[in-house]
Design an enzyme around this catalytic site. Structure first.
Site: not given
Length: 261
Positions: A149, A176, A174, A68-69, A8, A39-40
């Site tokens: 994720h 991290h 996810h 999820n983001h 991530d 995704e982040n």
């Protein structure tokens, strides 16, 4: 074949770590396929923009995965259909984007799948069933890489064991925090619970500490912001795959740590 997977990417610090280190890392490791979870990667640490997606490709990513983001930047659904090298979680019940992509790597078809867990997360479609159907649909893929994720260790392990021998690698994202359990499962699937993140390490999962601590102390809503100071890290996994059997031979996770000056 060798696959390099970067965990991530968080905010501008994560983007800068990619810019400073990914090229040199690829020259050192010589992967045939490089996958980056973005995704982040947006400046606020939630979602991704079209410009950032293009920058990740320019810096050396062959495929970008999400999580999820995926939809936190409102404009994402306006451009994601045109982006052929990005995958969002397969089991989202939406028509935007794609949940898997097949990449031709020196004549070998590699399928990259993104799926999202459901435990302590959004009640999406069943990721086990969704991935199984996708594998059956894309029968020509010789190597299958899954970015799973998910929140819980148990769901990630269950997913990997369920697909052991049917996919080449399951790399968790996810949470991290890089885990110390990278291994090849009995039937030849490479697995790690979480590859870790790429970005600011001195915050809490990439965010400034104080609002997160306050949230735990008071249970009141807080505004989370990406940490921009302190030590930075680039977390990654390297998977070596047997050219004949297409099973994983080895998986290692490592980190590049850049102290704050």
């Amino acid at each position: 074949m060798r696959i390099l997977f970067v965990g991530d990417v968080v905010g501008l610090p994560g983007q800068e770590m990619i810019q400073r280190h990914l090229g040199a890392l690829k020259r050192e490791l010589r992967p045939q396929l490089t996958i980056v979870n973005g995704e982040n990667a947006a400046l606020n640490g939630r979602g991704i923009t079209k410009d950032i997606y293009k920058k990740l490709l320019q810096e050396g990513a062959d495929v970008v995965t999400l999580g999820n983001h995926a939809w936190d930047q409102k404009e994402t659904k306006e451009w994601i259909d045109e982006a052929k090298k990005i995958v969002r979680p397969l089991n989202y019940p939406v028509s935007y984007g794609q949940g898997s992509v097949v990449v031709n790597v020196n004549g070998v078809k590699v399928q990259v799948i993104n799926a999202q867990g459901r435990t302590f997360m959004l009640p999406l479609d069943d990721p086990f069933l969704a991935v199984e159907k996708e594998i059956e649909r894309e029968k020509e893929a010789e190597i299958i890489f899954v970015d799973f994720h998910a929140e819980t260790t148990s769901e990630k392990q269950a997913f990997a064991h369920y697909f052991d021998g049917r996919v080449t690698a399951v790399c968790g994202t996810h949470t991290h925090v890089q885990t110390n359990d990278a291994r090849c499962l009995p039937k030849g699937t490479a697995y790690v619970t979480d590859v870790g993140m790429t970005g600011p390490e001195d915050g809490i999962l990439g965010m400034k500490k104080e609002p997160v601590i306050e949230r735990f102390l008071t249970n009141l809503p807080q505004r989370f912001e990406v940490e921009t100071s302190g030590t930075r890290v680039l977390s990654y996994a390297v998977i070596d795959i047997d050219d004949k059997t297409k099973q994983a031979k080895k998986i290692e996770v490592q980190r590049i740590v850049e102290p704050w000056n």
